[in-house]
Design a protein around this motif. Structure first.
Motif, PDB file in Angstrom:
ATOM      1  N   SER A 192     -30.570 -25.845  -6.848  1.00 16.32           N
ATOM      2  CA  SER A 192     -29.428 -25.296  -7.583  1.00 16.32           C
ATOM      3  C   SER A 192     -28.144 -26.043  -7.267  1.00 16.32           C
ATOM      4  N   SER A 193     -28.189 -26.927  -6.287  1.00 11.00           N
ATOM      5  CA  SER A 193     -27.035 -27.745  -5.933  1.00 11.00           C
ATOM      6  C   SER A 193     -27.332 -29.187  -6.313  1.00 11.00           C
ATOM      7  N   ALA A 194     -26.654 -29.678  -7.342  1.00 14.82           N
ATOM      8  CA  ALA A 194     -26.913 -31.030  -7.832  1.00 14.82           C
ATOM      9  C   ALA A 194     -26.642 -32.062  -6.742  1.00 14.82           C
ATOM     10  N   GLY A 195     -27.581 -32.974  -6.576  1.00 16.02           N
ATOM     11  CA  GLY A 195     -27.405 -34.066  -5.628  1.00 16.02           C
ATOM     12  C   GLY A 195     -27.746 -33.732  -4.197  1.00 16.02           C
ATOM     13  N   TYR A 196     -28.284 -32.547  -3.944  1.00 15.71           N
ATOM     14  CA  TYR A 196     -28.584 -32.171  -2.562  1.00 15.71           C
ATOM     15  C   TYR A 196     -29.740 -33.026  -2.034  1.00 15.71           C
TER      16      TYR A 196
ATOM     17  N   PRO B 172     -34.471 -32.941  -7.123  1.00 12.55           N
ATOM     18  CA  PRO B 172     -34.254 -32.760  -8.567  1.00 12.55           C
ATOM     19  C   PRO B 172     -33.419 -31.519  -8.841  1.00 12.55           C
ATOM     20  N   SER B 173     -32.474 -31.633  -9.781  1.00 11.89           N
ATOM     21  CA  SER B 173     -31.576 -30.525 -10.079  1.00 11.89           C
ATOM     22  C   SER B 173     -31.982 -29.767 -11.345  1.00 11.89           C
ATOM     23  N   SER B 174     -33.088 -30.144 -11.955  1.00 17.23           N
ATOM     24  CA  SER B 174     -33.637 -29.389 -13.086  1.00 17.23           C
ATOM     25  C   SER B 174     -35.106 -29.105 -12.803  1.00 17.23           C
ATOM     26  N   ALA B 175     -35.625 -28.070 -13.447  1.00 14.97           N
ATOM     27  CA  ALA B 175     -37.006 -27.653 -13.180  1.00 14.97           C
ATOM     28  C   ALA B 175     -37.976 -28.806 -13.387  1.00 14.97           C
ATOM     29  N   THR B 176     -38.681 -29.178 -12.336  1.00 14.11           N
ATOM     30  CA  THR B 176     -39.600 -30.318 -12.350  1.00 14.11           C
ATOM     31  C   THR B 176     -40.972 -29.849 -11.888  1.00 14.11           C
ATOM     32  N   PRO B 177     -42.006 -30.025 -12.730  1.00 11.76           N
ATOM     33  CA  PRO B 177     -43.340 -29.538 -12.356  1.00 11.76           C
ATOM     34  C   PRO B 177     -43.919 -30.297 -11.165  1.00 11.76           C
TER      35      PRO B 177
ATOM     36  N   THR C 252     -25.444 -37.098  11.931  1.00  9.78           N
ATOM     37  CA  THR C 252     -26.128 -37.029  13.221  1.00  9.78           C
ATOM     38  C   THR C 252     -26.786 -35.670  13.426  1.00  9.78           C
ATOM     39  N   SER C 253     -26.107 -34.597  13.008  1.00  7.90           N
ATOM     40  CA  SER C 253     -26.657 -33.256  13.194  1.00  7.90           C
ATOM     41  C   SER C 253     -27.185 -32.673  11.869  1.00  7.90           C
ATOM     42  N   GLY C 254     -27.399 -33.537  10.862  1.00  5.05           N
ATOM     43  CA  GLY C 254     -27.809 -33.057   9.554  1.00  5.05           C
ATOM     44  C   GLY C 254     -29.280 -32.637   9.507  1.00  5.05           C
ATOM     45  N   VAL C 255     -29.563 -31.645   8.680  1.00  4.49           N
ATOM     46  CA  VAL C 255     -30.933 -31.192   8.470  1.00  4.49           C
ATOM     47  C   VAL C 255     -31.114 -30.888   6.980  1.00  4.49           C
ATOM     48  N   TYR C 256     -32.351 -30.892   6.520  1.00  2.06           N
ATOM     49  CA  TYR C 256     -32.645 -30.460   5.153  1.00  2.06           C
ATOM     50  C   TYR C 256     -32.911 -28.957   5.195  1.00  2.06           C
ATOM     51  N   GLY C 257     -32.169 -28.195   4.390  1.00  2.00           N
ATOM     52  CA  GLY C 257     -32.334 -26.743   4.345  1.00  2.00           C
ATOM     53  C   GLY C 257     -32.899 -26.299   3.009  1.00  2.00           C
ATOM     54  N   THR C 258     -33.617 -25.205   3.008  1.00  2.74           N
ATOM     55  CA  THR C 258     -34.295 -24.725   1.790  1.00  2.74           C
ATOM     56  C   THR C 258     -33.437 -23.765   0.965  1.00  2.74           C
ATOM     57  N   GLY C 259     -32.191 -23.556   1.360  1.00  6.31           N
ATOM     58  CA  GLY C 259     -31.366 -22.543   0.723  1.00  6.31           C
ATOM     59  C   GLY C 259     -31.086 -22.758  -0.752  1.00  6.31           C
ATOM     60  N   TYR C 260     -31.106 -24.010  -1.227  1.00  7.11           N
ATOM     61  CA  TYR C 260     -30.819 -24.283  -2.637  1.00  7.11           C
ATOM     62  C   TYR C 260     -32.083 -24.340  -3.503  1.00  7.11           C
ATOM     63  N   LEU C 261     -33.246 -24.344  -2.900  1.00  9.97           N
ATOM     64  CA  LEU C 261     -34.479 -24.537  -3.668  1.00  9.97           C
ATOM     65  C   LEU C 261     -34.782 -23.339  -4.560  1.00  9.97           C
ATOM     66  N   GLN C 262     -35.194 -23.635  -5.799  1.00 10.20           N
ATOM     67  CA  GLN C 262     -35.610 -22.629  -6.770  1.00 10.20           C
ATOM     68  C   GLN C 262     -37.060 -22.921  -7.178  1.00 10.20           C
ATOM     69  N   VAL C 263     -37.815 -21.857  -7.479  1.00  6.16           N
ATOM     70  CA  VAL C 263     -39.234 -22.007  -7.820  1.00  6.16           C
ATOM     71  C   VAL C 263     -39.526 -21.186  -9.082  1.00  6.16           C
ATOM     72  N   ARG C 264     -40.290 -21.765 -10.004  1.00  6.95           N
ATOM     73  CA  ARG C 264     -40.774 -21.006 -11.159  1.00  6.95           C
ATOM     74  C   ARG C 264     -42.284 -21.180 -11.277  1.00  6.95           C
ATOM     75  N   ILE C 265     -42.987 -20.056 -11.446  1.00  6.55           N
ATOM     76  CA  ILE C 265     -44.431 -20.045 -11.623  1.00  6.55           C
ATOM     77  C   ILE C 265     -44.732 -19.654 -13.066  1.00  6.55           C
ATOM     78  N   ASP C 266     -45.512 -20.460 -13.768  1.00  4.53           N
ATOM     79  CA  ASP C 266     -45.971 -20.131 -15.122  1.00  4.53           C
ATOM     80  C   ASP C 266     -47.488 -20.023 -15.117  1.00  4.53           C
ATOM     81  N   LEU C 267     -48.020 -18.920 -15.650  1.00  3.47           N
ATOM     82  CA  LEU C 267     -49.449 -18.818 -15.919  1.00  3.47           C
ATOM     83  C   LEU C 267     -49.654 -19.195 -17.378  1.00  3.47           C
ATOM     84  N   VAL C 268     -50.550 -20.131 -17.622  1.00  3.94           N
ATOM     85  CA  VAL C 268     -50.683 -20.753 -18.941  1.00  3.94           C
ATOM     86  C   VAL C 268     -52.106 -20.606 -19.456  1.00  3.94           C
ATOM     87  N   LYS C 269     -52.239 -20.265 -20.735  1.00  4.32           N
ATOM     88  CA  LYS C 269     -53.574 -20.217 -21.333  1.00  4.32           C
ATOM     89  C   LYS C 269     -54.055 -21.640 -21.564  1.00  4.32           C
TER      90      LYS C 269
END
Length: 360
Positions: A133-137, A141-146, A158-175
């Motif tokens: 949800s934060s562009a460029g983090y 990817p900043s748009s839904a990517t399968p 030096t003290s940087g880490v990757y955090g999951t706070g901006y991550l978004q998830v969408r689940i689709d069940l498809v015929k």
């Protein structure tokens, strides 16, 4: 000091060290060696991916009840759910080191096409999309990517880490084909590992999370309780049909179905005498002796246009009859005479139409 320097294998600086010893004496040599030691320790040759906070998790995403239309087209999404990553997994942070070329990725399991993967229920596949949800983090990817997907990133702080706070998830069940619930209606899909981080050279990797998706699948369908409906219109007078498009003899009738709750019912009427008819006027069938007149069927106050005899979604001139409450469903319609071109000749008027249901 010279032995310590060699143990760090920073040989590129050994000539400089010797030079300073020869010219400036041991004190300058100690200063240079200390500086080189700091440089060597910052080099990420032995970087390892590790959690800064949190630990490996398995997220369970419950899609609830997923009602699958029996005649929906392949590719139809029958259930979808979107959420923040942290709502299913809790917050995690990790790093593979400062200024280390790294890769993050989301995996899928099993076989699939077009980013849709098989589940344990034949005819139902799953598609998982991820974005930030934060562009460029960190290049996420900043748009839904399968998934599967991956991206490269570097943490310069030096003290940087990757955090999951901006991550978004969408689940689709498809015929994906004919749905077969004879084995089970309890859908389950598992990926482990799902979210991963690794150094670009592959020397170190970290499983961040695994994924489990569940759903209870039912089918939506309808059955026709009246396979044939005969509508008798009252006698009409020529004086009531004097102008093109004028109508008379409105008569109400119902199409009656039995449908499972929540079924979205769509209908196509087809002119049985002329299946290429796409107008709102039903042509005269054999046995008619009148001319200059036709028939209309109305949904509410709107004349229905005729379409092909097909149950596919978005069929030409297909229209919605509403959502079934469960059990008997009546679709109220109206039939009437309509004045058409040509001489108006009195006589018998007959029309024949078929109706085809599509359950969404």
């Amino acid at each position: 000091m010279i032995r310590l320097f060699n143990a760090l294998r920073c040989g590129a600086y050994s000539a400089r060290l010797s030079h300073f010893i020869n010219r400036k004496g041991i004190w300058h040599a100690i200063a240079v060696a200390s500086s080189v030691l700091a440089v060597c320790m910052a080099t990420p040759a032995n970087a390892a991916c590790a959690f800064y906070s949190g630990s490996i998790m398995t997220g369970v995403i419950d899609m609830g009840n997923a009602a699958a239309p029996t005649n929906a087209a392949t590719g139809t999404i029958i259930a979808t759910k979107q959420m923040a990553y942290d709502s299913a997994f809790s917050h995690q942070t990790f790093t593979c080191g400062t200024n280390v070329a790294s890769t993050a990725s989301f995996q899928m399991s099993g076989s699939g096409t077009s980013n849709t993967y098989e589940t344990n229920i034949p005819g139902i596949g799953i598609r998982v999309s991820v974005w930030s949800s934060s562009a460029g983090y960190y290049s996420t990817p900043s748009s839904a990517t399968p998934a599967p997907l991956s991206w490269n990133y570097t943490i310069p702080e030096t003290s940087g880490v990757y955090g999951t706070g901006y991550l978004q998830v969408r689940i689709d069940l498809v015929k994906t084909g004919p749905i077969d619930l004879s084995g089970t209606n309890a859908l389950s899909y598992n990926v482990g590992p799902w979210f991963m981080a690794r150094t670009a050279d592959g020397a170190s990797q970290l499983t961040v999370s695994n994924l489990t998706v569940r759903a209870s699948v039912t089918t939506r369908s309808c059955s026709v309780t009246q396979s044939a409906v005969e509508v008798t219109l009252p006698s009409a007078f020529v004086s009531n049909l004097t102008t093109l498009g004028s109508t008379t003899g409105s008569t109400s009738f119902n199409l009656q179905l039995s449908c499972s709750q929540g079924t979205n019912v769509k209908v196509t009427l087809t002119d049985a005498t002329n299946d290429s008819n796409r107008s709102t006027t039903l042509g005269l069938a054999p046995g008619s002796f009148a001319s200059g007149v036709g028939l209309q069927v109305l949904n509410g106050s709107t004349p229905i246009a005729y379409g092909p005899d097909a149950a596919i979604a978005e069929n030409t001139n297909q229209w919605s009859a509403g959502t079934a409450a469960g059990g008997v469903m009546n679709i109220p319609l109206v039939a009437q005479y309509v004045r058409t071109a040509g001489a108006l000749v009195p006589g018998t008027v007959k029309g024949m139409a078929t109706f085809t249901m599509s359950y969404q």
